[in-house]
Motif scaffolding. Structure first.
Motif, PDB file in Angstrom:
ATOM      1  N   ALA A  51      62.826 -23.333  -9.922  1.00 26.35           N
ATOM      2  CA  ALA A  51      62.791 -21.950  -9.176  1.00 26.35           C
ATOM      3  C   ALA A  51      62.168 -20.849 -10.156  1.00 26.35           C
ATOM      4  N   LEU A  52      62.313 -20.972 -11.307  1.00 31.29           N
ATOM      5  CA  LEU A  52      61.745 -20.200 -12.096  1.00 31.29           C
ATOM      6  C   LEU A  52      60.108 -20.332 -12.085  1.00 31.29           C
ATOM      7  N   ALA A  53      59.955 -21.428 -12.264  1.00 29.75           N
ATOM      8  CA  ALA A  53      58.306 -21.818 -12.060  1.00 29.75           C
ATOM      9  C   ALA A  53      57.928 -21.376 -10.701  1.00 29.75           C
ATOM     10  N   ALA A  54      58.448 -21.460  -9.643  1.00 33.83           N
ATOM     11  CA  ALA A  54      57.920 -21.214  -8.425  1.00 33.83           C
ATOM     12  C   ALA A  54      57.882 -19.608  -8.303  1.00 33.83           C
ATOM     13  N   LEU A  55      59.002 -19.060  -8.773  1.00 33.72           N
ATOM     14  CA  LEU A  55      58.874 -17.518  -8.984  1.00 33.72           C
ATOM     15  C   LEU A  55      57.533 -16.958  -9.513  1.00 33.72           C
ATOM     16  N   TRP A  56      57.262 -17.354 -10.980  1.00 37.43           N
ATOM     17  CA  TRP A  56      56.374 -16.841 -11.559  1.00 37.43           C
ATOM     18  C   TRP A  56      55.081 -17.309 -10.956  1.00 37.43           C
ATOM     19  N   GLY A  57      54.981 -18.596 -10.488  1.00 42.45           N
ATOM     20  CA  GLY A  57      53.647 -19.106  -9.743  1.00 42.45           C
ATOM     21  C   GLY A  57      53.404 -18.212  -8.574  1.00 42.45           C
ATOM     22  N   ALA A  58      54.502 -17.655  -7.812  1.00 45.17           N
ATOM     23  CA  ALA A  58      54.173 -16.828  -6.603  1.00 45.17           C
ATOM     24  C   ALA A  58      53.702 -15.345  -7.337  1.00 45.17           C
ATOM     25  N   SER A  59      54.133 -14.895  -8.357  1.00 49.46           N
ATOM     26  CA  SER A  59      53.681 -13.704  -8.713  1.00 49.46           C
ATOM     27  C   SER A  59      52.188 -13.524  -8.744  1.00 49.46           C
ATOM     28  N   PHE A  60      51.337 -14.487  -8.884  1.00 47.29           N
ATOM     29  CA  PHE A  60      49.746 -14.252  -8.865  1.00 47.29           C
ATOM     30  C   PHE A  60      49.726 -14.072  -7.265  1.00 47.29           C
ATOM     31  N   LEU A  61      50.180 -14.651  -6.415  1.00 43.47           N
ATOM     32  CA  LEU A  61      50.047 -14.773  -4.929  1.00 43.47           C
ATOM     33  C   LEU A  61      50.275 -13.338  -4.424  1.00 43.47           C
ATOM     34  N   PHE A  62      51.474 -12.790  -5.113  1.00 45.50           N
ATOM     35  CA  PHE A  62      51.836 -11.338  -4.436  1.00 45.50           C
ATOM     36  C   PHE A  62      50.998 -10.393  -4.978  1.00 45.50           C
ATOM     37  N   MET A  63      50.504 -10.590  -6.488  1.00 46.09           N
ATOM     38  CA  MET A  63      49.598  -9.545  -6.779  1.00 46.09           C
ATOM     39  C   MET A  63      48.195  -9.567  -6.089  1.00 46.09           C
ATOM     40  N   ARG A  64      47.879 -10.636  -5.655  1.00 50.59           N
ATOM     41  CA  ARG A  64      46.695 -10.798  -5.000  1.00 50.59           C
ATOM     42  C   ARG A  64      46.635 -10.194  -3.656  1.00 50.59           C
ATOM     43  N   VAL A  65      47.740 -10.387  -3.042  1.00 45.04           N
ATOM     44  CA  VAL A  65      47.839  -9.522  -1.566  1.00 45.04           C
ATOM     45  C   VAL A  65      48.279  -7.988  -2.036  1.00 45.04           C
ATOM     46  N   ALA A  66      48.898  -7.597  -3.121  1.00 46.93           N
ATOM     47  CA  ALA A  66      48.913  -6.160  -3.184  1.00 46.93           C
ATOM     48  C   ALA A  66      48.088  -5.258  -3.713  1.00 46.93           C
ATOM     49  N   VAL A  67      47.458  -5.713  -4.563  1.00 46.35           N
ATOM     50  CA  VAL A  67      46.336  -5.098  -5.429  1.00 46.35           C
ATOM     51  C   VAL A  67      45.159  -4.429  -4.705  1.00 46.35           C
ATOM     52  N   PRO A  68      44.662  -4.999  -3.702  1.00 44.71           N
ATOM     53  CA  PRO A  68      43.526  -4.517  -3.190  1.00 44.71           C
ATOM     54  C   PRO A  68      44.030  -3.314  -2.627  1.00 44.71           C
ATOM     55  N   GLU A  69      45.035  -2.944  -2.206  1.00 46.05           N
ATOM     56  CA  GLU A  69      45.636  -1.727  -1.341  1.00 46.05           C
ATOM     57  C   GLU A  69      46.035  -0.659  -2.350  1.00 46.05           C
ATOM     58  N   PHE A  70      46.976  -1.348  -3.437  1.00 47.86           N
ATOM     59  CA  PHE A  70      47.657  -0.270  -4.285  1.00 47.86           C
ATOM     60  C   PHE A  70      46.559  -0.010  -5.364  1.00 47.86           C
ATOM     61  N   GLY A  71      45.964  -1.076  -5.927  1.00 41.35           N
ATOM     62  CA  GLY A  71      45.194  -0.862  -7.252  1.00 41.35           C
ATOM     63  C   GLY A  71      46.073  -1.470  -8.567  1.00 41.35           C
ATOM     64  N   PRO A  72      45.349  -2.171  -9.559  1.00 41.05           N
ATOM     65  CA  PRO A  72      46.196  -2.698 -10.471  1.00 41.05           C
ATOM     66  C   PRO A  72      47.223  -1.980 -11.322  1.00 41.05           C
ATOM     67  N   VAL A  73      46.822  -0.775 -11.344  1.00 43.97           N
ATOM     68  CA  VAL A  73      48.047   0.162 -12.147  1.00 43.97           C
ATOM     69  C   VAL A  73      49.067   0.291 -11.362  1.00 43.97           C
ATOM     70  N   PRO A  97      49.492  -6.557 -20.083  1.00 40.69           N
ATOM     71  CA  PRO A  97      48.867  -7.955 -19.139  1.00 40.69           C
ATOM     72  C   PRO A  97      49.037  -7.880 -17.763  1.00 40.69           C
ATOM     73  N   PHE A  98      50.213  -7.040 -17.484  1.00 42.00           N
ATOM     74  CA  PHE A  98      50.528  -7.185 -15.872  1.00 42.00           C
ATOM     75  C   PHE A  98      49.367  -6.373 -15.250  1.00 42.00           C
ATOM     76  N   ALA A  99      48.906  -5.296 -15.659  1.00 45.81           N
ATOM     77  CA  ALA A  99      47.789  -4.657 -15.337  1.00 45.81           C
ATOM     78  C   ALA A  99      46.387  -5.321 -15.076  1.00 45.81           C
ATOM     79  N   LEU A 100      46.347  -6.189 -16.489  1.00 45.14           N
ATOM     80  CA  LEU A 100      45.052  -6.800 -16.548  1.00 45.14           C
ATOM     81  C   LEU A 100      44.943  -8.110 -15.710  1.00 45.14           C
TER      82      LEU A 100
END
Length: 297
Positions: A11-33, A78-81
């Protein structure tokens, strides 16, 4: 591990693996910071009640200075980068580079803390960084005459992020060894939120983000950060840190699967080959696998 502990690890690996997916979806509209700011604020809200119930909230003041360092270097930066990197490279590729964090950790532990490096660990470092060069050369347009691309900067951002993680784990070991783990987890997210408040306000998007982007960043903060930290420290308490760290080898698999399933991202033979070399090198460098002297039992 028991079946329940192994399920928590997955479950932990699935959540941390999914974090890349959710960043990819959210960043174009919000921006990295801004994505990072919302992420750490939501994680703080999720972890604060757990910290209060554990009775370790007083540790925040006792360890204030090192918590500031860890909050900035292990979360905010690192989260922002990584959020920036995911504007230009795939989720699976970013997750493979993320697996190099233990390599930096082993190298910094040798240079800073004087930890001994056996032949197997040195071999692991060489293999791991060779895999990084191979993957970057193929995926980031670093071939001869290809020029310096946005993907190359994204790879640099990933590697600086993992360098931050490698430094932070050694800094935590040296300066926060007596601090309660939940205080470190919650306190670092709170510090990251304060550190990014002004930059996030200055870069807040002028156009209103879509409901899908808001949903992605909410799940990223509450589940992939807050809940994931809670699971991680449960595992450390129940199975020990070395077994809990095995999650690092599962995260790229889940990230590749989520990227393929929801974003239609492809997996190239070089990603599989170089990723396998990086994971093998990381396993050797961290002592998960190693060589034994003849006759050793």
């Amino acid at each position: 591990m028991t079946a329940r502990q192994f399920a928590e690890l997955l479950a932990l690996a699935a959540l941390w693996g999914a974090s890349f997916l959710f960043m990819r979806v959210a960043v174009p509209e919000f921006g990295p910071v801004v994505v990072t700011e919302i992420r750490v604020l939501l994680a703080s809200l999720a972890l604060a009640p757990l910290l209060w119930m554990s009775g370790h909230w007083r540790a925040l003041r006792a360890h204030a200075v090192p918590l500031v360092v860890v909050g900035v270097v292990n979360s905010a930066l690192p989260f922002a980068l990584y959020s920036y990197a995911l504007l230009w490279i795939s989720t699976g590729l970013a997750a493979i580079f993320n697996a190099t964090a233990p390599l930096w950790g082993a190298l910094i532990a040798w240079a800073w803390l004087g930890e001994r490096l056996s032949f197997a660990r040195v071999l692991g470092l060489v293999l791991g960084f060779a895999g990084v060069v191979w993957l970057a050369w193929d995926q980031a347009g670093l071939r001869a005459g290809a020029g310096w691309s946005q993907a190359a900067w994204a790879v640099v951002a990933c590697l600086v992020s993992t360098l931050c993680y490698g430094f932070s784990v050694n800094f935590t070991k040296r300066h926060l060894g007596t601090a309660p783990p939940m205080a470190v987890a919650a306190g670092s997210q709170m510090v990251a939120g304060m550190a990014l408040a002004l930059p996030a306000a200055a870069t807040w998007p002028t156009a209103a983000p879509s409901p899908g982007a808001w949903a992605a960043v909410t799940v990223l903060g509450l589940a992939c950060t807050g809940l994931a930290y809670w699971l991680y420290f449960r595992l450390i308490a129940s199975v020990g840190p070395s077994k809990a760290l095995a999650v690092a080898y599962l995260i790229p698999l889940f990230a590749l699967a989520w990227g393929w399933l929801f974003l239609g991202e492809g997996v190239t033979p070089v990603m599989v080959g170089a990723g396998s070399v990086i994971l093998l090198g990381t396993a050797l460098a961290t002592g998960l696998i190693g060589t034994r002297a003849p006759g050793h039992r």
